[in-house]
Scaffold this motif. Structure first.
Motif, short mmCIF file in Angstrom:
data_model
loop_
_atom_site.label_atom_id
_atom_site.label_comp_id
_atom_site.label_asym_id
_atom_site.label_seq_id
_atom_site.Cartn_x
_atom_site.Cartn_y
_atom_site.Cartn_z
N ILE A 28 29.09 58.42 16.68
CA ILE A 28 28.69 58.51 15.27
C ILE A 28 27.17 58.61 15.16
O ILE A 28 26.64 59.42 14.40
CB ILE A 28 29.22 57.30 14.48
CG1 ILE A 28 30.74 57.40 14.35
CG2 ILE A 28 28.57 57.20 13.11
CD1 ILE A 28 31.39 56.16 13.77
N ILE A 29 26.45 57.82 15.94
CA ILE A 29 24.98 57.86 15.90
C ILE A 29 24.46 59.22 16.38
O ILE A 29 23.53 59.77 15.79
CB ILE A 29 24.40 56.71 16.75
CG1 ILE A 29 24.65 55.38 16.04
CG2 ILE A 29 22.91 56.89 16.99
CD1 ILE A 29 24.30 54.17 16.86
N SER A 30 25.07 59.77 17.42
CA SER A 30 24.61 61.08 17.89
C SER A 30 24.91 62.16 16.86
O SER A 30 24.12 63.11 16.70
CB SER A 30 25.25 61.43 19.23
OG SER A 30 26.64 61.60 19.08
N LEU A 31 26.02 62.04 16.14
CA LEU A 31 26.30 63.01 15.08
C LEU A 31 25.30 62.91 13.94
O LEU A 31 24.87 63.91 13.38
CB LEU A 31 27.73 62.82 14.55
CG LEU A 31 28.85 63.25 15.49
CD1 LEU A 31 30.21 62.91 14.88
CD2 LEU A 31 28.76 64.73 15.77
N PHE A 32 24.91 61.68 13.59
CA PHE A 32 23.88 61.51 12.56
C PHE A 32 22.57 62.14 13.00
O PHE A 32 21.85 62.75 12.21
CB PHE A 32 23.65 60.04 12.23
CG PHE A 32 24.65 59.47 11.27
CD1 PHE A 32 25.00 60.13 10.11
CD2 PHE A 32 25.24 58.25 11.53
CE1 PHE A 32 25.91 59.61 9.24
CE2 PHE A 32 26.15 57.71 10.65
CZ PHE A 32 26.50 58.38 9.51
N GLY A 33 22.23 62.01 14.28
CA GLY A 33 21.01 62.62 14.80
C GLY A 33 21.04 64.13 14.70
O GLY A 33 20.06 64.76 14.36
#
Length: 126
Positions: A28-33
């Motif tokens: 999820i964090i990598s998608l937000f990035g």
């Protein structure tokens, strides 16, 4: 013996749950990035004088030109300060000649808590 097998099952189940949730959070964090990078990469080109549409606000254009002029003045002052700082930091030999002609700002990649900690340590030493 039954308690031992039950405790091992609880430990393994807990570890699987924790690591799977960490994996989901990292995805999820990598998608937000990636989503925020696509928004940053969009070109926000202000209209130049040649292709400025009719009826557009000339005050905003003159404001951007004056900002660029101030930035150029600030750049020359910053280059002078950087040169003096480099020379004062350890250039004790008179035959060493350094000339700063340009600089490039490096984006901050440290987390906010890291920067706050550094600032606190530095201010505590002064």
């Amino acid at each position: 013996m039954e308690n031992l097998s039950l405790s091992i099952n609880v430990i393994i189940t807990g570890m699987v749950v924790v690591f799977s949730s960490l994996l989901v959070l990292s995805l999820i964090i990598s998608l937000f990035g990636k989503v925020s990078n696509t928004k940053k990469n969009r070109p926000d080109n202000p209209a130049s004088a040649d292709n400025q549409p009719e009826g557009s606000d000339t005050a905003s254009y003159s404001e951007s030109v004056s900002t660029q002029t101030k930035a150029a003045d600030s750049d020359s002052e910053l280059i002078a300060v950087l040169t003096v700082a480099i020379m004062a930091s350890g250039m004790t030999r008179p035959d060493t000649k350094i000339r700063v002609t340009s600089y490039r700002r490096i984006p901050v990649t440290s987390p906010v808590w890291n920067i706050a900690g550094r600032t606190e340590v530095i201010s505590g030493r002064l």
